[in-house]
Design a protein around this motif. Structure first.
Motif, PDB file in Angstrom:
ATOM      1  N   ASP A 136      -5.109  -3.802  -1.479  1.00 28.22           N
ATOM      2  CA  ASP A 136      -5.527  -4.681  -2.572  1.00 28.22           C
ATOM      3  C   ASP A 136      -5.422  -3.965  -3.918  1.00 28.22           C
ATOM      4  O   ASP A 136      -4.952  -4.533  -4.902  1.00 28.22           O
ATOM      5  CB  ASP A 136      -6.962  -5.146  -2.357  1.00 28.22           C
ATOM      6  CG  ASP A 136      -7.051  -6.417  -1.535  1.00 28.22           C
ATOM      7  OD1 ASP A 136      -6.001  -6.979  -1.183  1.00 28.22           O
ATOM      8  OD2 ASP A 136      -8.180  -6.860  -1.243  1.00 28.22           O
ATOM      9  N   GLU A 137      -5.889  -2.712  -3.947  1.00 27.52           N
ATOM     10  CA  GLU A 137      -5.856  -1.962  -5.207  1.00 27.52           C
ATOM     11  C   GLU A 137      -4.415  -1.727  -5.648  1.00 27.52           C
ATOM     12  O   GLU A 137      -4.096  -1.859  -6.834  1.00 27.52           O
ATOM     13  CB  GLU A 137      -6.580  -0.636  -5.059  1.00 27.52           C
ATOM     14  CG  GLU A 137      -6.648   0.146  -6.359  1.00 27.52           C
ATOM     15  CD  GLU A 137      -7.511   1.380  -6.270  1.00 27.52           C
ATOM     16  OE1 GLU A 137      -7.870   1.938  -7.327  1.00 27.52           O
ATOM     17  OE2 GLU A 137      -7.836   1.789  -5.128  1.00 27.52           O
ATOM     18  N   ARG A 138      -3.551  -1.382  -4.718  1.00 27.67           N
ATOM     19  CA  ARG A 138      -2.140  -1.166  -5.058  1.00 27.67           C
ATOM     20  C   ARG A 138      -1.509  -2.449  -5.590  1.00 27.67           C
ATOM     21  O   ARG A 138      -0.793  -2.441  -6.588  1.00 27.67           O
ATOM     22  CB  ARG A 138      -1.389  -0.691  -3.804  1.00 27.67           C
ATOM     23  CG  ARG A 138       0.100  -0.418  -4.037  1.00 27.67           C
ATOM     24  CD  ARG A 138       0.736   0.055  -2.739  1.00 27.67           C
ATOM     25  NE  ARG A 138       0.687  -0.969  -1.710  1.00 27.67           N
ATOM     26  CZ  ARG A 138       0.715  -0.714  -0.401  1.00 27.67           C
ATOM     27  NH1 ARG A 138       0.754   0.525   0.041  1.00 27.67           N
ATOM     28  NH2 ARG A 138       0.683  -1.703   0.482  1.00 27.67           N
ATOM     29  N   ARG A 139      -1.803  -3.565  -4.938  1.00 31.32           N
ATOM     30  CA  ARG A 139      -1.220  -4.828  -5.395  1.00 31.32           C
ATOM     31  C   ARG A 139      -1.786  -5.236  -6.745  1.00 31.32           C
ATOM     32  O   ARG A 139      -1.063  -5.728  -7.607  1.00 31.32           O
ATOM     33  CB  ARG A 139      -1.466  -5.940  -4.372  1.00 31.32           C
ATOM     34  CG  ARG A 139      -0.670  -7.197  -4.700  1.00 31.32           C
ATOM     35  CD  ARG A 139      -1.146  -8.408  -3.933  1.00 31.32           C
ATOM     36  NE  ARG A 139      -0.749  -8.365  -2.529  1.00 31.32           N
ATOM     37  CZ  ARG A 139      -0.816  -9.433  -1.738  1.00 31.32           C
ATOM     38  NH1 ARG A 139      -1.247 -10.576  -2.215  1.00 31.32           N
ATOM     39  NH2 ARG A 139      -0.470  -9.351  -0.468  1.00 31.32           N
ATOM     40  N   PHE A 140      -3.102  -5.036  -6.940  1.00 28.68           N
ATOM     41  CA  PHE A 140      -3.725  -5.393  -8.213  1.00 28.68           C
ATOM     42  C   PHE A 140      -3.112  -4.580  -9.348  1.00 28.68           C
ATOM     43  O   PHE A 140      -2.781  -5.121 -10.406  1.00 28.68           O
ATOM     44  CB  PHE A 140      -5.231  -5.142  -8.142  1.00 28.68           C
ATOM     45  CG  PHE A 140      -6.007  -5.726  -9.287  1.00 28.68           C
ATOM     46  CD1 PHE A 140      -6.644  -6.948  -9.167  1.00 28.68           C
ATOM     47  CD2 PHE A 140      -6.117  -5.047 -10.506  1.00 28.68           C
ATOM     48  CE1 PHE A 140      -7.365  -7.496 -10.231  1.00 28.68           C
ATOM     49  CE2 PHE A 140      -6.823  -5.581 -11.566  1.00 28.68           C
ATOM     50  CZ  PHE A 140      -7.448  -6.812 -11.429  1.00 28.68           C
ATOM     51  N   GLU A 155       4.329  -4.199   1.858  1.00 33.42           N
ATOM     52  CA  GLU A 155       3.284  -4.762   2.711  1.00 33.42           C
ATOM     53  C   GLU A 155       3.870  -5.336   3.993  1.00 33.42           C
ATOM     54  O   GLU A 155       3.263  -5.230   5.071  1.00 33.42           O
ATOM     55  CB  GLU A 155       2.507  -5.833   1.950  1.00 33.42           C
ATOM     56  CG  GLU A 155       1.629  -5.268   0.852  1.00 33.42           C
ATOM     57  CD  GLU A 155       0.820  -6.332   0.129  1.00 33.42           C
ATOM     58  OE1 GLU A 155       0.743  -7.473   0.638  1.00 33.42           O
ATOM     59  OE2 GLU A 155       0.276  -6.039  -0.942  1.00 33.42           O
ATOM     60  N   THR A 156       5.028  -5.962   3.878  1.00 30.28           N
ATOM     61  CA  THR A 156       5.673  -6.515   5.059  1.00 30.28           C
ATOM     62  C   THR A 156       6.043  -5.405   6.034  1.00 30.28           C
ATOM     63  O   THR A 156       5.807  -5.521   7.250  1.00 30.28           O
ATOM     64  CB  THR A 156       6.933  -7.310   4.671  1.00 30.28           C
ATOM     65  OG1 THR A 156       6.565  -8.351   3.759  1.00 30.28           O
ATOM     66  CG2 THR A 156       7.580  -7.939   5.901  1.00 30.28           C
ATOM     67  N   MET A 157       6.611  -4.328   5.513  1.00 24.75           N
ATOM     68  CA  MET A 157       6.961  -3.194   6.358  1.00 24.75           C
ATOM     69  C   MET A 157       5.721  -2.621   7.036  1.00 24.75           C
ATOM     70  O   MET A 157       5.728  -2.332   8.240  1.00 24.75           O
ATOM     71  CB  MET A 157       7.656  -2.110   5.534  1.00 24.75           C
ATOM     72  CG  MET A 157       9.059  -2.447   5.081  1.00 24.75           C
ATOM     73  SD  MET A 157      10.266  -2.474   6.429  1.00 24.75           S
ATOM     74  CE  MET A 157      10.357  -0.727   6.860  1.00 24.75           C
TER      75      MET A 157
END
Length: 319
Positions: free
Chosen positions: A159-163, A198-200
Motif C-alpha cells: 500500500d505504501e509503495r503504491r501510495f 504487484e501482479t508478479m
C-alpha cells in the motif's frame, strides 16, 4: 482471453477487529482494469457481459427482481443508451455506454473511500490518514492479533509503495486524482510499473522472478478432485505458450506480464460492445433493438447465474 481488468483483484478476507479492520484485498493485487470481476466465459454464463453492461457496482442483485421488473429496468437502460432515439442501439452508443458505466464505477468507488480516509476533511488524503485508518488498530499491536502477520505487513508495504507512486509530487498527500490513481492504478500510465510488480508478486508463488504455466493457470483456476478442466483452461494454456510467452522460454518475465495485463492498445469497452452485438443481434443488421435484447437476456436475467443488483436508472445520471 485474459480474465480482463480487475478480475483477480480479490484474494484475502476482511479481518474484523475493534472499530477498524484491514480492508479486503480489493485494491492491492491487480491484473487489468476490467469491466467485470468475472471470467469472460460465455460457455458458463454471461456474468461478464452483465457487469460490463450494467456496471460492476450496480450489477449485484438483479436476481431479486421479477421477470417483469427486469424487463422494465432493461427498457429504461436501453432508452438511455439510444441517444439518437432512433429505436436502435448502435455499436457507438453501446461503446459509449459501457465506458460511461466504467467511469461512473470508478468515480463512485473513489467517493466511497474518500469519505472513509479524509479524516480532517481538508479535501486531501495523507499517507498517515490512509495508514492509520486502514491499519491503525493493528499498527498499535504490531499486527500481533493477526494470524497471518507476514501477509498483513506485506499488504502495508505494498500500500505504501503504491501510495508513494500515485503521489506524483511526493508531498505525502494525495489529491483526488492521485487517490484515484492509488485505488485504480490500471487507469494511469505512470502507475504501470507498480501494477506489473504487484501482479508478479501475486502470481509468482515460488519467488523466482518469473511466472510458469502452473502459476499462470493457478491464478485463474483451481481444480477440484476428479473434475475435468474446462475448455477455457485448455485455451489459456495454449495462449500462454503461443502468445504470452513471447521468447518461448517457458516463463513469463516482467515485460511479458506487462503485455499480458496492461495491453495499452486494447479497448475493452469496444471489444465488449462488439461481443454483445454479436451475441444479441439476431437479425444481423449490426445494431440492437429492445426486443432482441429481451429475447436474448430474459433467461439469463431470471436464472441463478445472475448475481446482479442495485441497477438503478437515475434521472440525473447523464451520459
Amino acid at each position: 482471453m485474459m480474465r480482463m481488468m480487475l478480475r483477480s483483484l480479490a484474494s484475502l478476507c476482511v479481518l474484523a477487529a475493534a472499530a477498524l479492520a484491514v480492508p479486503a484485498q480489493e485494491k492491492r493485487i491487480l491484473h487489468q482494469a476490467d469491466l467485470s470481476g468475472r471470467a469472460h466465459d460465455d460457455a458458463h454464463g454471461f456474468q461478464y457481459d452483465h457487469d460490463a453492461f450494467l456496471g460492476k457496482e450496480e450489477a449485484k442483485t438483479f436476481d431479486q427482481l421479477t421477470p417483469e421488473e427486469s424487463k422494465v429496468k432493461l427498457a429504461k437502460i436501453v432508452d438511455r443508451i439510444d441517444t439518437d432515439t432512433d429505436g436502435y442501439i448502435s455499436h457507438a452508443e453501446l461503446h459509449s455506454w459501457i465506458k460511461h458505466r466504467h467511469r461512473r464505477y470508478i468515480a463512485e468507488n473513489v467517493n466511497k473511500h474518500w469519505k472513509d480516509y479524509d479524516k480532517n476533511q481538508d479535501g486531501k488524503i495523507s499517507w498517515e490518514e490512509y495508514k492509520n485508518t486502514t491499519y491503525g488498530y493493528y499498527l498499535d499491536e504490531e499486527f500481533d492479533d493477526v494470524e497471518d502477520k507476514a501477509t498483513y505487513k506485506s499488504m502495508l508495504t505494498r500500500d505504501e509503495r503504491r501510495f508513494k507512486t500515485a503521489d506524483r509530487d511526493g508531498d505525502g498527500i494525495a489529491t483526488r486524482v492521485e487517490f484515484t490513481a492509488f485505488l485504480h492504478p490500471e487507469e494511469y500510465d505512470y502507475m504501470r510499473d507498480v501494477v506489473v510488480q504487484e501482479t508478479m508478486e501475486n502470481i509468482d508463488k515460488n519467488g523466482d522472478g518469473k511466472v510458469d504455466i502452473a502459476e499462470y493457470i493457478g491464478d485463474m483456476y483451481t481444480s477440484e478432485d476428479g473434475d475435468d478442466e474446462p475448455d477455457w483452461v485448455h485455451t489459456e494454456k495454449k495462449h500462454f505458450s503461443e502468445f504470452r510467452d513471447a521468447n518461448k522460454d517457458g516463463y513469463l518475465d516482467a515485460g511479458e506480464v506487462a503485455h499480458w495485463v496492461l495491453p495499452g492498445e486494447v479497448d475493452h469497452a469496444d471489444n465488449e460492445a462488439k461481443h454483445l452485438i454479436h451475441e444479441t443481434d439476431t437479425d444481423k443488421d449490426g445494431r440492437l433493438t429492445l426486443s432482441e435484447m429481451l429475447n436474448k437476456m430474459a433467461d439469463i436475467m431470471t436464472s441463478t447465474i445472475t448475481d446482479y443488483g442495485g441497477m438503478r436508472v437515475d434521472e440525473h445520471d447523464e451520459l
